[in-house]
Design a protein around this motif. Sequence first.
Motif, PDB file in Angstrom:
ATOM      1  N   SER A 107       0.847  -1.193   0.000  1.00  0.00           N
ATOM      2  CA  SER A 107       0.000   0.000   0.000  1.00  0.00           C
ATOM      3  C   SER A 107       0.882   1.243   0.000  1.00  0.00           C
ATOM      4  N   LYS A 108       0.271   2.387  -0.217  1.00  0.00           N
ATOM      5  CA  LYS A 108       1.034   3.631  -0.250  1.00  0.00           C
ATOM      6  C   LYS A 108       1.197   4.183   1.165  1.00  0.00           C
ATOM      7  N   PRO A 109       2.311   4.822   1.441  1.00  0.00           N
ATOM      8  CA  PRO A 109       2.510   5.405   2.782  1.00  0.00           C
ATOM      9  C   PRO A 109       1.495   6.511   3.039  1.00  0.00           C
ATOM     10  N   ASN A 110       1.103   6.661   4.274  1.00  0.00           N
ATOM     11  CA  ASN A 110       0.132   7.690   4.642  1.00  0.00           C
ATOM     12  C   ASN A 110       0.447   8.157   6.066  1.00  0.00           C
ATOM     13  N   PHE A 111       1.448   9.015   6.189  1.00  0.00           N
ATOM     14  CA  PHE A 111       1.869   9.488   7.504  1.00  0.00           C
ATOM     15  C   PHE A 111       2.667  10.770   7.333  1.00  0.00           C
ATOM     16  N   CYS A 112       2.919  11.430   8.454  1.00  0.00           N
ATOM     17  CA  CYS A 112       3.719  12.653   8.457  1.00  0.00           C
ATOM     18  C   CYS A 112       4.877  12.509   9.433  1.00  0.00           C
ATOM     19  N   PHE A 113       6.033  13.019   9.039  1.00  0.00           N
ATOM     20  CA  PHE A 113       7.143  13.169   9.958  1.00  0.00           C
ATOM     21  C   PHE A 113       7.019  14.538  10.627  1.00  0.00           C
ATOM     22  N   LYS A 114       7.901  14.791  11.580  1.00  0.00           N
ATOM     23  CA  LYS A 114       7.960  16.125  12.166  1.00  0.00           C
ATOM     24  C   LYS A 114       8.346  17.135  11.101  1.00  0.00           C
ATOM     25  N   TYR A 115       8.262  18.369  11.441  1.00  0.00           N
ATOM     26  CA  TYR A 115       8.629  19.454  10.540  1.00  0.00           C
ATOM     27  C   TYR A 115       7.731  19.480   9.301  1.00  0.00           C
ATOM     28  N   GLU A 116       6.529  18.906   9.429  1.00  0.00           N
ATOM     29  CA  GLU A 116       5.478  19.006   8.417  1.00  0.00           C
ATOM     30  C   GLU A 116       5.854  18.369   7.087  1.00  0.00           C
ATOM     31  N   ILE A 117       6.601  17.288   7.109  1.00  0.00           N
ATOM     32  CA  ILE A 117       6.923  16.549   5.897  1.00  0.00           C
ATOM     33  C   ILE A 117       6.026  15.331   5.848  1.00  0.00           C
ATOM     34  N   CYS A 118       5.150  15.262   4.854  1.00  0.00           N
ATOM     35  CA  CYS A 118       4.115  14.231   4.810  1.00  0.00           C
ATOM     36  C   CYS A 118       4.200  13.366   3.556  1.00  0.00           C
ATOM     37  N   PHE A 119       3.796  12.123   3.721  1.00  0.00           N
ATOM     38  CA  PHE A 119       3.626  11.193   2.622  1.00  0.00           C
ATOM     39  C   PHE A 119       2.171  10.707   2.710  1.00  0.00           C
ATOM     40  N   GLU A 120       1.259  11.476   2.214  1.00  0.00           N
ATOM     41  CA  GLU A 120      -0.164  11.181   2.351  1.00  0.00           C
ATOM     42  C   GLU A 120      -0.682  10.535   1.078  1.00  0.00           C
ATOM     43  N   GLY A 121      -0.573   9.211   1.018  1.00  0.00           N
ATOM     44  CA  GLY A 121      -1.047   8.494  -0.149  1.00  0.00           C
ATOM     45  C   GLY A 121      -0.154   8.670  -1.354  1.00  0.00           C
ATOM     46  N   THR A 122       1.040   9.226  -1.173  1.00  0.00           N
ATOM     47  CA  THR A 122       1.959   9.422  -2.281  1.00  0.00           C
ATOM     48  C   THR A 122       3.102   8.433  -2.179  1.00  0.00           C
TER      49      THR A 122
END
Length: 272
Positions: A107-122
Motif C-alpha cells: 500500500s502507499k505510505p500515509n503518515f507525516c514526519f515532524k517538521y510538516e513533511i508528509c507522505f499522504e497516499g503518495t
Amino acid sequence: MFIALVLTGCVFIPSSSEDPFDANELKRLVAGRASPKEVRKALGDPVGVFEDKSFYFHEYRKAGHLIGYYGFGVTDAVHYESHMVAVHFNDDREAEAFELKTWDASSKPNFCFKYEICFEGTSWLSPLTPPGDDAEAKRFPVDSGTCTLYYYRESPWIANHNPFQIRIYLNRHLAGVTHGKGGYLMWRLQPYRYNLRANSHAPAYMNMRYSFECNAGEIHFIRHIVPLTSRGHLELSEVDVAAGKKAIAERKRLLDVYVPPKLRPRRYYHFR
C-alpha cells in the motif's frame, strides 16, 4: 525466534527477526551528534535528501512470507514491509533527531514526519511540501525576473487510480515525480525555452513532451491527462490561467527535485 501476526486466517512470518533499523543505533547517532558521513556509514545511502541537507530519508523493505489457509490448502506468498527513518540535522550539520515509520509495502505510505513533511497516499519519491510552501505556491507568485511554472495531473480521480509513477523532466533534468493522487509541482524558472517531458518507464505511451517559451513575469499551467488504459485519452498541454488556478487550488504541492541555475528554492528534494 520470530513474531507471527495472525490476520483472518493468514500468518506473516518475517524472513528475519532483525529490525532493519536499530533504535539503539539511531539513538546513539543522535546522542553523539553524528555527521552526515557517519549517518551514511551506519544506515547506508539515503533514498532522499533535502537540498539544504537538513533531512536524510532512509528506506528498507523487509521480506517475509504471508501464509494463508483457505480450506483447500495452504498458500505461501512473499510479503514486504517498508521501514523509513528520517534523520534531521541542525545548522551545524549534526544529527539531532530521528523518526521511524513502518507500513505495508503493498500500500502507499500515509503518515507525516515532524517538521510538516508528509507522505499522504503518495510515493516516498514525492513527499508533500510543508503547508506553508503549498500556501505560498497558491498565491501564484510572479515577478519581473522569473517565470513561474505549474504541472498537474488530471483528474485527481484518474491519477489516484492510475498505478504508474510519472517523472517530470525540464530540458533533460529531472524536475519532480508524481504518484497516486498526483498533487502538483511548481517551479520558479529562469526565462528560457523549456521542453517538459512526462515519462513513465512503462507503458511507453505515457511518454509525452511539450515545448514552450517561459518569459519573465509569466505564469504557465501545464495539464497532463493520464489515461487508465492504452486506449484512453492522453494529453499534455497548457491551460489558461483561470483553469490552472482552479486545478491547483484543489491539489497539494509536492516537493520538487529541480534546481534551476542561480534560483535554488528554499527546499528541494532529490533521490537516488
